[in-house]
Motif scaffolding. Structure first.
Motif, PDB file in Angstrom:
ATOM      1  N   ASP A 182       1.360  -1.195   0.072  1.00 35.07           N
ATOM      2  CA  ASP A 182      -0.007   0.257   0.349  1.00 35.07           C
ATOM      3  C   ASP A 182       0.755   1.740   0.103  1.00 35.07           C
ATOM      4  O   ASP A 182       0.728   2.155  -0.914  1.00 35.07           O
ATOM      5  N   VAL A 183       1.883   1.786   0.946  1.00 33.71           N
ATOM      6  CA  VAL A 183       2.516   2.153   0.666  1.00 33.71           C
ATOM      7  C   VAL A 183       3.887   2.196  -0.067  1.00 33.71           C
ATOM      8  O   VAL A 183       3.690   3.902  -1.187  1.00 33.71           O
ATOM      9  N   GLN A 237       2.276   1.458  -3.794  1.00 33.25           N
ATOM     10  CA  GLN A 237       1.723   1.760  -4.823  1.00 33.25           C
ATOM     11  C   GLN A 237       1.269   3.885  -3.975  1.00 33.25           C
ATOM     12  O   GLN A 237       0.951   4.478  -5.797  1.00 33.25           O
ATOM     13  N   THR A 238       1.144   4.491  -3.671  1.00 33.55           N
ATOM     14  CA  THR A 238       1.011   5.360  -3.277  1.00 33.55           C
ATOM     15  C   THR A 238       2.794   6.242  -3.582  1.00 33.55           C
ATOM     16  O   THR A 238       1.908   6.875  -4.174  1.00 33.55           O
ATOM     17  N   GLN A 239       3.004   6.316  -2.972  1.00 28.30           N
ATOM     18  CA  GLN A 239       4.460   6.483  -3.571  1.00 28.30           C
ATOM     19  C   GLN A 239       4.518   6.439  -5.272  1.00 28.30           C
ATOM     20  O   GLN A 239       5.189   7.697  -6.222  1.00 28.30           O
ATOM     21  N   LEU A 276       2.473   8.628  -6.274  1.00 25.69           N
ATOM     22  CA  LEU A 276       2.939  10.280  -6.278  1.00 25.69           C
ATOM     23  C   LEU A 276       4.303  10.714  -7.504  1.00 25.69           C
ATOM     24  O   LEU A 276       4.284  11.578  -8.243  1.00 25.69           O
ATOM     25  N   HIS A 289       2.892  14.414   3.747  1.00 23.37           N
ATOM     26  CA  HIS A 289       3.042  13.368   3.725  1.00 23.37           C
ATOM     27  C   HIS A 289       4.636  12.076   4.071  1.00 23.37           C
ATOM     28  O   HIS A 289       4.643  10.917   4.807  1.00 23.37           O
ATOM     29  N   LEU A 309       2.371   8.932   5.341  1.00 25.73           N
ATOM     30  CA  LEU A 309       2.858   8.175   5.243  1.00 25.73           C
ATOM     31  C   LEU A 309       3.978   7.471   4.733  1.00 25.73           C
ATOM     32  O   LEU A 309       4.439   6.541   4.139  1.00 25.73           O
TER      33      LEU A 309
END
Length: 175
Positions: free
Chosen positions: A102-103, A105-107, A110, A163, A166
Motif C-alpha cells: 500500500d505504501v 503504491q502510494t509512492q 505520487l 507526507h 505516509l
C-alpha cells in the motif's frame, strides 16, 4: 520410497530429526525421515511444537507421496511464522507485506503525478519560450497577450499532502 535423511548402516540407524526429538527408534519406513533430516533438528521441533507429531504423521500419511514435500514445506513455514509471532503467524507476515504494498503504491502514484506535472510544465515552457516578440502570431491579440504574460502553468498541479503520515519523508513537489 525415496532415500530418507537418516544415514543407515548395516544394523545401526541414525534417527531422523523427528525420531530423535520423539526419542524413538527410526524405522526403515519412517514417514518423517525424508522430510526432517537429522542435521535439521529445529525444523521438526517447530513443526512438532505447533502441529504435534501425531497430527503431522496423520497429514503426511493421508497425502499422496508426491504432495508430501510441499505439505511439509507449508507446515515448516507456518510453524516458523507461529514461533516468531504466536498470535498472528503467517497472517501477520502477510498483513505486513500488504501494508508495504500500500505504501509503495502510494509512492508510485505520487511519482507518476509528479511526472505528469513536470511534463505539463515542460510543454508550457517550450510553448511560452517558443514565441518570439517579433513573431507574427504575437500580434497583440488578446490571446497572444494572455499566452505571453502567463508566468504560471495553466493547470496549477501543486498538491498539498501530508507526507509524514505516509512515511515518505519530505515532499516530492519542488515547485
Amino acid at each position: 520410497m525415496k532415500e530418507n535423511g537418516c544415514s543407515r548402516k548395516q544394523g545401526a540407524a541414525s534417527p531422523c530429526a523427528a525420531c530423535k526429538l520423539l526419542r524413538r527408534r527410526c524405522a526403515q519406513d519412517c514417514v518423517f525421515a525424508p522430510y526432517f533430516p537429522a542435521d535439521e533438528p529445529q525444523k521438526f521441533a517447530n513443526v512438532h511444537k505447533v502441529f504435534g507429531a501425531s497430527n503431522v504423521n496423520k497429514m503426511l500419511q493421508d497425502l499422496p507421496e508426491h504432495q508430501r514435500g510441499d505439505a511439509v514445506s507449508s507446515m515448516v513455514y507456518e510453524a516458523n511464522a507461529r514461533v516468531r509471532d504466536p498470535v498472528y503467524g503467517c497472517v501477520g507476515a502477510i498483513s505486513s507485506l500488504q501494508q508495504q504494498i500500500d505504501v509503495l503504491q502510494t509512492q508510485l502514484a505520487l511519482a507518476q503525478a509528479e511526472v505528469v506535472h513536470l511534463r505539463v510544465r515542460q510543454t508550457q515552457s517550450i510553448s511560452n519560450h517558443g514565441l518570439s516578440p517579433a513573431s507574427p502570431s504575437n500580434s497583440g491579440s488578446p490571446s497572444s497577450r494572455f499566452i505571453g504574460s502567463q508566468s504560471r502553468p495553466i493547470f496549477d498541479m501543486d498538491m498539498m499532502m501530508d507526507h509524514s503520515s505516509l512515511g515518505l519523508g519530505e515532499s516530492m513537489w519542488s515547485c
